[in-house]
Design a protein around this motif. Structure first.
Motif, PDB file in Angstrom:
ATOM      1  N   ASP A 144       0.811  -1.222   0.000  1.00  0.00           N
ATOM      2  CA  ASP A 144       0.000   0.000   0.000  1.00  0.00           C
ATOM      3  C   ASP A 144       0.843   1.270   0.000  1.00  0.00           C
ATOM      4  OD1 ASP A 144       0.939  -0.382   2.532  1.00  0.00           O
ATOM      5  OD2 ASP A 144      -0.908   0.229   3.543  1.00  0.00           O
ATOM      6  N   PRO A 191       2.824   3.398  -2.552  1.00  0.00           N
ATOM      7  CA  PRO A 191       3.275   3.590  -3.933  1.00  0.00           C
ATOM      8  C   PRO A 191       4.655   4.257  -3.961  1.00  0.00           C
ATOM      9  CG  PRO A 191       1.103   4.593  -3.551  1.00  0.00           C
ATOM     10  CD  PRO A 191       1.684   4.256  -2.221  1.00  0.00           C
ATOM     11  N   HIS A 231       7.276   6.240  -6.631  1.00  0.00           N
ATOM     12  CA  HIS A 231       7.380   6.831  -7.963  1.00  0.00           C
ATOM     13  C   HIS A 231       8.615   7.702  -8.063  1.00  0.00           C
ATOM     14  CE1 HIS A 231       3.408   5.524  -9.150  1.00  0.00           C
ATOM     15  NE2 HIS A 231       2.929   5.977  -8.018  1.00  0.00           N
ATOM     16  N   GLU A 269      -6.668  12.106  -0.647  1.00  0.00           N
ATOM     17  CA  GLU A 269      -5.323  12.665  -0.770  1.00  0.00           C
ATOM     18  C   GLU A 269      -5.297  13.892  -1.680  1.00  0.00           C
ATOM     19  OE1 GLU A 269      -2.666  11.225   0.815  1.00  0.00           O
ATOM     20  OE2 GLU A 269      -3.925   9.647   1.657  1.00  0.00           O
ATOM     21  N   VAL A 289      -1.784   0.374 -13.533  1.00  0.00           N
ATOM     22  CA  VAL A 289      -1.600   0.955 -12.202  1.00  0.00           C
ATOM     23  C   VAL A 289      -1.323  -0.182 -11.217  1.00  0.00           C
ATOM     24  CG1 VAL A 289      -2.707   2.299 -10.388  1.00  0.00           C
ATOM     25  CG2 VAL A 289      -3.135   2.870 -12.763  1.00  0.00           C
ATOM     26  N   ASP A 290      -0.344   0.019 -10.358  1.00  0.00           N
ATOM     27  CA  ASP A 290       0.023  -1.096  -9.479  1.00  0.00           C
ATOM     28  C   ASP A 290      -0.976  -1.272  -8.329  1.00  0.00           C
ATOM     29  OD1 ASP A 290       0.713   0.689  -7.419  1.00  0.00           O
ATOM     30  OD2 ASP A 290       2.743   0.881  -8.183  1.00  0.00           O
ATOM     31  N   THR A 320      -1.298   1.259  -5.415  1.00  0.00           N
ATOM     32  CA  THR A 320      -2.050   2.479  -5.683  1.00  0.00           C
ATOM     33  C   THR A 320      -3.553   2.244  -5.551  1.00  0.00           C
ATOM     34  OG1 THR A 320      -0.309   3.170  -7.188  1.00  0.00           O
ATOM     35  CG2 THR A 320      -2.441   4.248  -7.442  1.00  0.00           C
ATOM     36  N   ALA A 345      -1.611  10.396 -15.592  1.00  0.00           N
ATOM     37  CA  ALA A 345      -2.082  10.412 -14.200  1.00  0.00           C
ATOM     38  C   ALA A 345      -3.609  10.441 -14.167  1.00  0.00           C
ATOM     39  CB  ALA A 345      -1.498  11.614 -13.461  1.00  0.00           C
ATOM     40  N   LEU A 403      -8.834   8.683  -6.463  1.00  0.00           N
ATOM     41  CA  LEU A 403      -7.463   9.141  -6.281  1.00  0.00           C
ATOM     42  C   LEU A 403      -6.855   9.381  -7.654  1.00  0.00           C
ATOM     43  CD1 LEU A 403      -5.593   6.501  -7.117  1.00  0.00           C
ATOM     44  CD2 LEU A 403      -6.159   5.776  -4.814  1.00  0.00           C
ATOM     45  N   ALA A 439      -3.903   8.511  -9.826  1.00  0.00           N
ATOM     46  CA  ALA A 439      -2.859   7.486  -9.881  1.00  0.00           C
ATOM     47  C   ALA A 439      -1.789   7.883 -10.880  1.00  0.00           C
ATOM     48  CB  ALA A 439      -3.474   6.159 -10.296  1.00  0.00           C
ATOM     49  N   ASN A 497       0.091   6.284 -13.888  1.00  0.00           N
ATOM     50  CA  ASN A 497       0.020   5.180 -14.827  1.00  0.00           C
ATOM     51  C   ASN A 497       1.445   4.749 -15.160  1.00  0.00           C
ATOM     52  OD1 ASN A 497      -0.314   3.669 -17.131  1.00  0.00           O
ATOM     53  ND2 ASN A 497      -1.454   5.252 -18.240  1.00  0.00           N
ATOM     54  N   ASP A 498       1.757   3.487 -14.926  1.00  0.00           N
ATOM     55  CA  ASP A 498       3.129   3.027 -15.136  1.00  0.00           C
ATOM     56  C   ASP A 498       3.446   2.730 -16.597  1.00  0.00           C
ATOM     57  OD1 ASP A 498       3.989   3.180 -12.480  1.00  0.00           O
ATOM     58  OD2 ASP A 498       2.932   1.336 -11.995  1.00  0.00           O
TER      59      ASP A 498
END
Lengths: 69, 165
Positions: free
Chosen positions: A39, A41, A43, B26, B76-77, B80, B114, B126, B128, B130-131
Motif C-alpha cells: 500500500d 506507492p 514513484h 489525498e 496501475v500497481d 495504488t 495520471a 485518487l 494514480a 500510470n506506469d
C-alpha cells in the motif's frame, strides 16, 4: 535532512517495512532497489513534479470552454 | 439524503445530494481538496468539470479518456489501487484531466499519465500514476480521434447537469 553514505549492496531501512538498497553505482547513476508494503506507492520524483505542474496549469482553464461541434 | 450547498465562481451556487460527492482523500497531485463534484454543461458533454467543493475558484476540466483515446488502457500497481478496493470487484471509473489553459481547442492536452480513478459505488477516488510509459502527461486531446468522428463516452458517475442559459 538526514544524510547517509552507503556503498553498493548496503541498504537503509525506513520504519519497519521499507528498505532501500543500493544495487549498483555506475558513473553518476545509482540503481536503487526499494522494498515497501503493497500500500505504499513508489514513484520517480520528476514524474510526480511534472504531473503536479500539469494539474496546476489545468486549474487555470478559461472560464468557458470553446464549444465542441 | 442530505444535500450539500456550496459556491462555485464558474457556476454560481450549487446544491447536490451528499451521495454525488467524489471524495479524493489525498487530493489531486499538487492540488489539495477532498470533496469534488462532477459537472456537465450538457447531457452529452465530452469535457466536464471537476469542481472543488472547498474552493469556489478551483475547477479542472476532465474527460472520459475513451472518448478521445478509445484504446486507452492504463497500468496501475496494486499498491495504488488498495485505498479504492472494496471486495473482489473493482469497477473503477476513469477520468483524465484536460489542460485547456491555452483556450485553443486544437491545443488542449489530456493527462493520460495520471488518470483519476474513482470507485463509482463509494465515490472515493485518487489520482494514480500510470506506469505505462507510452502515456503522456500532456497528450494532444486530438491525438487519436478527429473532432468530426468524436463518439462521447459518458462517465458512469454522479454528474450535476448545469446547462448554460
Amino acid at each position: 535532512m538526514l544524510v547517509i553514505s552507503r556503498r553498493a549492496n548496503e541498504q537503509i531501512r525506513i520504519g519497519d517495512q521499507i528498505t532501500v538498497r543500493v544495487l549498483g553505482i555506475v558513473g553518476n547513476q545509482v540503481r536503487l532497489g526499494i522494498e515497501a508494503p503493497r500500500d505504499v506507492p513508489v514513484h520517480r520524483e520528476e514524474v510526480f513534479a511534472t504531473i503536479r505542474e500539469e494539474n496546476r496549469q489545468a486549474a487555470r482553464a478559461p472560464r468557458k470552454l470553446p464549444d465542441l461541434p | 439524503m442530505s444535500t450539500i450547498a456550496f459556491e462555485s465562481e464558474r457556476f454560481g451556487p450549487i446544491e447536490v445530494d451528499a451521495g454525488a460527492l467524489l471524495q479524493f482523500d489525498e487530493g489531486l497531485i499538487g492540488i489539495p481538496g477532498r470533496d469534488w463534484v462532477l459537472i456537465a454543461q450538457r447531457a452529452d458533454a465530452a469535457i466536464l468539470w471537476l469542481q472543488s467543493v472547498e474552493d469556489p475558484a478551483l475547477a479542472l476540466p476532465v474527460a472520459v479518456p475513451e472518448t478521445f483515446y478509445p484504446d486507452y488502457a492504463p497500468v496501475v500497481d496494486d499498491a495504488t489501487l488498495m485505498p479504492l478496493a472494496q471486495g473482489d470487484e473493482l469497477p473503477l471509473e476513469i477520468l483524465c484531466v484536460v489542460n485547456a489553459s491555452s483556450g485553443d481547442l486544437e491545443r488542449f492536452t489530456i493527462n493520460l499519465r495520471a488518470p483519476l480513478l474513482i470507485n463509482p459505488i463509494t465515490g472515493h477516488g485518487l489520482q494514480a500514476i500510470n506506469d505505462a510509459d507510452e502515456y503522456a502527461v500532456a497528450a494532444p486531446l486530438w491525438g487519436a480521434v478527429e473532432i468530426s468522428r468524436l463518439r462521447i463516452t459518458p462517465p458512469q458517475l454522479p454528474t450535476v447537469l448545469l446547462e448554460e442559459s
